[in-house]
Design a protein around this motif. Structure first.
Motif, mmCIF file in Angstrom:
data_model
loop_
_atom_site.group_PDB
_atom_site.id
_atom_site.type_symbol
_atom_site.label_atom_id
_atom_site.label_comp_id
_atom_site.label_asym_id
_atom_site.label_seq_id
_atom_site.Cartn_x
_atom_site.Cartn_y
_atom_site.Cartn_z
ATOM 1 N N SER A 194 -7.255 -0.916 7.634
ATOM 2 C CA SER A 194 -8.464 -1.491 6.568
ATOM 3 C C SER A 194 -9.586 -1.806 7.545
ATOM 4 O O SER A 194 -10.504 -2.224 7.099
ATOM 5 C CB SER A 194 -7.845 -2.687 6.322
ATOM 6 N N ASP B 273 -1.644 -3.806 9.763
ATOM 7 C CA ASP B 273 -2.958 -3.591 10.390
ATOM 8 C C ASP B 273 -3.122 -4.003 12.082
ATOM 9 O O ASP B 273 -4.031 -5.101 12.134
ATOM 10 C CB ASP B 273 -3.950 -4.004 9.344
ATOM 11 N N ILE C 22 0.705 -1.262 -0.015
ATOM 12 C CA ILE C 22 0.061 -0.075 0.051
ATOM 13 C C ILE C 22 0.748 1.390 -0.051
ATOM 14 O O ILE C 22 0.773 2.303 -0.888
ATOM 15 C CB ILE C 22 -1.131 0.091 1.103
ATOM 16 N N GLN D 186 9.301 5.975 3.742
ATOM 17 C CA GLN D 186 10.145 5.363 4.786
ATOM 18 C C GLN D 186 9.568 3.996 5.122
ATOM 19 O O GLN D 186 8.591 3.933 5.273
ATOM 20 C CB GLN D 186 9.780 6.368 6.050
ATOM 21 N N ASP D 187 10.745 3.149 5.534
ATOM 22 C CA ASP D 187 10.415 1.822 6.153
ATOM 23 C C ASP D 187 11.427 1.368 6.969
ATOM 24 O O ASP D 187 12.418 2.310 7.111
ATOM 25 C CB ASP D 187 10.144 0.798 4.867
ATOM 26 N N LYS E 133 0.261 0.424 14.586
ATOM 27 C CA LYS E 133 -0.323 2.037 14.344
ATOM 28 C C LYS E 133 0.052 2.980 15.544
ATOM 29 O O LYS E 133 0.352 4.090 15.082
ATOM 30 C CB LYS E 133 -1.789 1.855 14.120
#
Ligand SMILES: NC(=O)c1ccc[n+]([C@@H]2O[C@H](COP(=O)([O-])OP(=O)(O)OC[C@H]3O[C@@H](n4cnc5c(N)ncnc54)[C@H](O)[C@@H]3O)[C@@H](O)[C@H]2O)c1
Length: 312
Positions: free
Chosen positions: A120, A93, A14, A32-33, A98
């Motif tokens: 989601s 998710d 995503i 960014q990761d 988060k």
């Protein structure tokens, strides 16, 4: 509020889709990761999507290369968000992931920055609690494949300001997306609730041996799927009953029989997992093509469909 600098936090499927959209619409993007090899892979994914879009004339000549020039990568969340006006988060998710990221983004970005989540089905009311700017936190949920499907669902939490919702809505329109704003948050929002209802029935029909996985998908694609790019379920009822009120009256009994005979489980039974895994592995397309080939074929078909439905 003017948005000129955007960031994507999380560079999976995503995050790559968002980086493709933002960069191709002329925005400077920081992607960014957590490590370099994920970022290298992400840039490969974005490159191939941009080239696909240019090859299908959805981007002008040379725009794929120009878009790529606008993408910077980093493993440091501070570097990603410190100058951003809008951050789109796309990490796994679950609330732990988060909340961790929202707390960091909140600490490291300017006060005016909007923090948007791709989640989601999670609730923004829960995520925004860890920030000092709950008013500027909002859910902006895309649909896979993000670079082709126009819809985004915008969902505010209890503390999200109406101004943030409005800004996110306007920004999505500027990107060429079709935003739908929910009046209040519910788990799964709209699309994933509809998909969850459909998926349970599809899984159950295969599990009970009513139909093969291959024919279940065929029935959907050649029936509902083919018609529904132009009308939704409510307008369908209106047309099918020569008036929606008449539809509910005339079909009350047959719908009651259907709904009464449907499963209501909330965890997929192991037998159903087994049946669907077997059924999907036996599908002709799955036997003959790799996952990447199926995705490529899906995108080719979607481009043709979008040209018919939306004329672009
Ligand atoms: N896959 C879909 O069809 C779909 C559709 C719409 C929305 N979403 C949502 O988008 C989000 C991302 O999904 P995805 O399919 O891209 O998942 P993914 O697993 O492909 O990507 C998640 C990325 O987040 C990275 N990540 C993990 N922790 C991080 C951190 N602390 N900082 C930065 N990056 C971190 C991971 O390394 C990974 O690259 C989820 O919330 C998901 O529900 C998914």
């Amino acid at each position: 509020m003017d948005i000129t600098k955007v960031s994507c936090v999380g560079a999976g499927l995503i995050g790559q889709g968002w980086a493709t959209i933002f960069s191709s619409k002329g925005f400077e993007v920081t992607l960014q990761d957590i490590n370099e090899s994920i970022l290298e892979n992400a840039v490969k994914g974005v490159t191939s999507t941009l080239m696909f879009l240019e090859a299908r004339s959805l981007l002008g000549k040379g725009e794929a290369a120009a878009s790529l020039e606008r993408i910077k990568t980093t493993t440091q969340i501070a570097e990603a968000v410190e100058h951003a006006d809008y951050v789109q988060e796309s990490v796994p998710d679950n609330y732990d992931a988060k909340k961790k990221v929202f707390k960091e983004m909140d600490e490291m970005s300017p006060d005016h920055t909007i923090l948007a989540s791709s989640a989601s089905g999670l609730m923004m009311t829960e995520i925004q609690k860890v920030t000092t700017r709950p008013g500027r936190c909002v859910l902006v949920h895309p649909i896979l494949p993000v670079h082709l499907i126009p819809l985004v669902e915008i969902v505010g939490g209890e503390e999200t300001s109406s101004e943030t919702v409005k800004t996110a809505q306007e920004f999505m329109k500027e990107l060429g997306k079709t935003p739908v704003v929910l009046n209040r948050e519910v788990p799964g929002y709209i699309i994933n609730r509809l998909q969850a209802a459909l998926l349970r029935e599809a899984v159950d029909l295969v599990d009970k041996g009513v139909v093969s996985a291959e024919d279940l998908d065929k029935a959907f694609c050649m029936g509902i799927g083919l018609r529904d790019p132009v009308i939704g379920p409510l307008l369908r009822a209106h047309l099918a009953g020569s008036g929606v009120e008449r539809f509910f009256r005339n079909y009350a009994q047959s719908y009651r029989y259907r709904w009464e005979s449907m499963e209501t489980w909330t965890t997929i039974p192991p037998s159903a997992v087994k049946a669907v895994v077997k059924g999907v592995s036996e599908m002709e397309v799955v036997r003959k093509k790799t996952m990447e080939e199926i995705q490529g074929w899906r995108d080719e078909m979607l481009v043709k469909l979008l040209k018919v439905v939306h004329g672009d």
